[in-house]
Motif scaffolding. Sequence first.
Motif, PDB file in Angstrom:
ATOM      1  N   SER A  34       0.707  -1.178   0.041  1.00 57.01           N
ATOM      2  CA  SER A  34      -0.023  -0.183  -0.055  1.00 57.01           C
ATOM      3  C   SER A  34       0.943   1.128   0.153  1.00 57.01           C
ATOM      4  O   SER A  34       1.247   1.839   0.997  1.00 57.01           O
ATOM      5  CB  SER A  34      -0.929  -0.074   1.124  1.00 57.01           C
ATOM      6  OG  SER A  34      -1.540   1.110   1.333  1.00 57.01           O
ATOM      7  N   ASN A  35       1.211   1.594  -1.091  1.00 56.61           N
ATOM      8  CA  ASN A  35       2.047   2.982  -1.325  1.00 56.61           C
ATOM      9  C   ASN A  35       1.166   4.080  -0.704  1.00 56.61           C
ATOM     10  O   ASN A  35       1.814   5.151  -0.360  1.00 56.61           O
ATOM     11  CB  ASN A  35       2.591   3.200  -2.647  1.00 56.61           C
ATOM     12  CG  ASN A  35       3.563   2.202  -3.317  1.00 56.61           C
ATOM     13  OD1 ASN A  35       4.287   1.630  -2.435  1.00 56.61           O
ATOM     14  ND2 ASN A  35       3.805   2.253  -4.376  1.00 56.61           N
ATOM     15  N   GLU A  36      -0.153   4.218  -1.245  1.00 53.10           N
ATOM     16  CA  GLU A  36      -0.989   5.234  -0.669  1.00 53.10           C
ATOM     17  C   GLU A  36      -1.031   5.272   1.007  1.00 53.10           C
ATOM     18  O   GLU A  36      -0.943   6.295   1.633  1.00 53.10           O
ATOM     19  CB  GLU A  36      -2.351   5.067  -1.292  1.00 53.10           C
ATOM     20  CG  GLU A  36      -2.538   5.119  -2.719  1.00 53.10           C
ATOM     21  CD  GLU A  36      -2.289   3.836  -3.268  1.00 53.10           C
ATOM     22  OE1 GLU A  36      -1.801   2.860  -2.763  1.00 53.10           O
ATOM     23  OE2 GLU A  36      -2.033   4.029  -4.714  1.00 53.10           O
ATOM     24  N   SER A 145       7.508   5.250  -0.846  1.00 55.56           N
ATOM     25  CA  SER A 145       5.957   5.368  -1.116  1.00 55.56           C
ATOM     26  C   SER A 145       5.819   5.856  -2.680  1.00 55.56           C
ATOM     27  O   SER A 145       4.934   5.441  -3.300  1.00 55.56           O
ATOM     28  CB  SER A 145       5.330   6.218  -0.148  1.00 55.56           C
ATOM     29  OG  SER A 145       5.646   7.642  -0.492  1.00 55.56           O
ATOM     30  N   GLN A 146       6.807   6.639  -2.996  1.00 56.05           N
ATOM     31  CA  GLN A 146       6.686   7.122  -4.403  1.00 56.05           C
ATOM     32  C   GLN A 146       7.526   6.358  -5.518  1.00 56.05           C
ATOM     33  O   GLN A 146       7.384   6.585  -6.573  1.00 56.05           O
ATOM     34  CB  GLN A 146       7.343   8.454  -4.468  1.00 56.05           C
ATOM     35  CG  GLN A 146       6.348   9.614  -3.822  1.00 56.05           C
ATOM     36  CD  GLN A 146       6.800  10.883  -3.964  1.00 56.05           C
ATOM     37  OE1 GLN A 146       7.874  11.313  -4.449  1.00 56.05           O
ATOM     38  NE2 GLN A 146       6.272  11.989  -3.388  1.00 56.05           N
ATOM     39  N   GLN A 203      -3.864  13.832  -1.961  1.00 57.21           N
ATOM     40  CA  GLN A 203      -3.734  13.086  -2.978  1.00 57.21           C
ATOM     41  C   GLN A 203      -3.890  11.557  -2.848  1.00 57.21           C
ATOM     42  O   GLN A 203      -3.693  10.649  -3.908  1.00 57.21           O
ATOM     43  CB  GLN A 203      -2.260  13.490  -3.778  1.00 57.21           C
ATOM     44  CG  GLN A 203      -2.072  14.874  -4.437  1.00 57.21           C
ATOM     45  CD  GLN A 203      -0.935  14.966  -5.161  1.00 57.21           C
ATOM     46  OE1 GLN A 203      -0.131  14.270  -5.276  1.00 57.21           O
ATOM     47  NE2 GLN A 203      -0.825  16.369  -5.695  1.00 57.21           N
ATOM     48  N   ASN A 204      -3.845  11.022  -1.674  1.00 58.24           N
ATOM     49  CA  ASN A 204      -3.888   9.740  -1.520  1.00 58.24           C
ATOM     50  C   ASN A 204      -5.084   9.295  -0.782  1.00 58.24           C
ATOM     51  O   ASN A 204      -5.526   8.082  -0.740  1.00 58.24           O
ATOM     52  CB  ASN A 204      -2.598   9.157  -0.863  1.00 58.24           C
ATOM     53  CG  ASN A 204      -1.308   9.373  -1.570  1.00 58.24           C
ATOM     54  OD1 ASN A 204      -1.143   8.561  -2.276  1.00 58.24           O
ATOM     55  ND2 ASN A 204      -0.718  10.369  -1.490  1.00 58.24           N
ATOM     56  N   ALA A 207      -7.932   7.149  -2.806  1.00 57.14           N
ATOM     57  CA  ALA A 207      -7.561   5.627  -2.761  1.00 57.14           C
ATOM     58  C   ALA A 207      -7.875   4.715  -2.092  1.00 57.14           C
ATOM     59  O   ALA A 207      -8.185   3.490  -2.400  1.00 57.14           O
ATOM     60  CB  ALA A 207      -5.968   5.725  -3.158  1.00 57.14           C
ATOM     61  N   SER A 213      -7.924   5.472   5.558  1.00 62.05           N
ATOM     62  CA  SER A 213      -6.992   6.567   5.491  1.00 62.05           C
ATOM     63  C   SER A 213      -6.973   7.143   6.759  1.00 62.05           C
ATOM     64  O   SER A 213      -5.857   7.642   7.200  1.00 62.05           O
ATOM     65  CB  SER A 213      -7.862   7.623   4.276  1.00 62.05           C
ATOM     66  OG  SER A 213      -7.675   7.037   3.352  1.00 62.05           O
TER      67      SER A 213
END
Length: 231
Positions: A34-36, A145-146, A203-204, A207, A213
Amino acid sequence: MINLSALVLGGLLFLSVAVGAVIAGIVSKIFQHSNEGLALLCGGFLIGLLTLDIIPSALNSYKTPGIALGILLGYMLLLLVNKSLHSSIRPSAYLLTIALLIHTIPLSLTIGSLLGDSLFNHSLTMSTILHHIPEGFVLTSIFLSQGQKLIGLFLCFIGLSFCFSLFIWIGNHIHLGIKAQSVLLGVSIGLIAVTSIKEFILQNVRALSIRTSTTFVTMGFVISFVFHMVF
């Protein structure tokens, strides 16, 4: 020639951010799918870093008008950079590195001014070095994460260490007024605040579910609180 003490302190800072990088690597393994989620955790961590440490310290030691001006300048700089770059380029990791670098300048100058003081407290210096472990953690988490190349992270660490040494040396020879230091800290706060909220949270957040979140952001804040209490 840069004072040997400044070079040693820069080397210790590099070790400090490296320790933070190792901790971030361990945490990232937990959220590797989960990069987000990792980005949201970074956002929560940065919010904690601002509210628990950077902003209270700045308001306690520097001029509020200068800080406010710096925050405005930091926000304008971020807007300028985002408009100048292509939409596919994500400069947030490097902007955050610049923000953290600016954040260390007043502290570096203060340490530099104390290098020749016979009453200089080395334990204070060590606590300052340990204080940079969270910076290594958050920068590493962002790079992971990026999906950015780790050589860029290594260069960021080298840059932070070099500039830390450089401004310690400058502080040992040149006095920078409290107003200028206030503006510098304000720029740092502005860059960190806008980057953490806009780039890592807003921005995340779409998702994932609201509950998930919120959990990631809260976890980031809690980790920041733990770092604050320990270091």
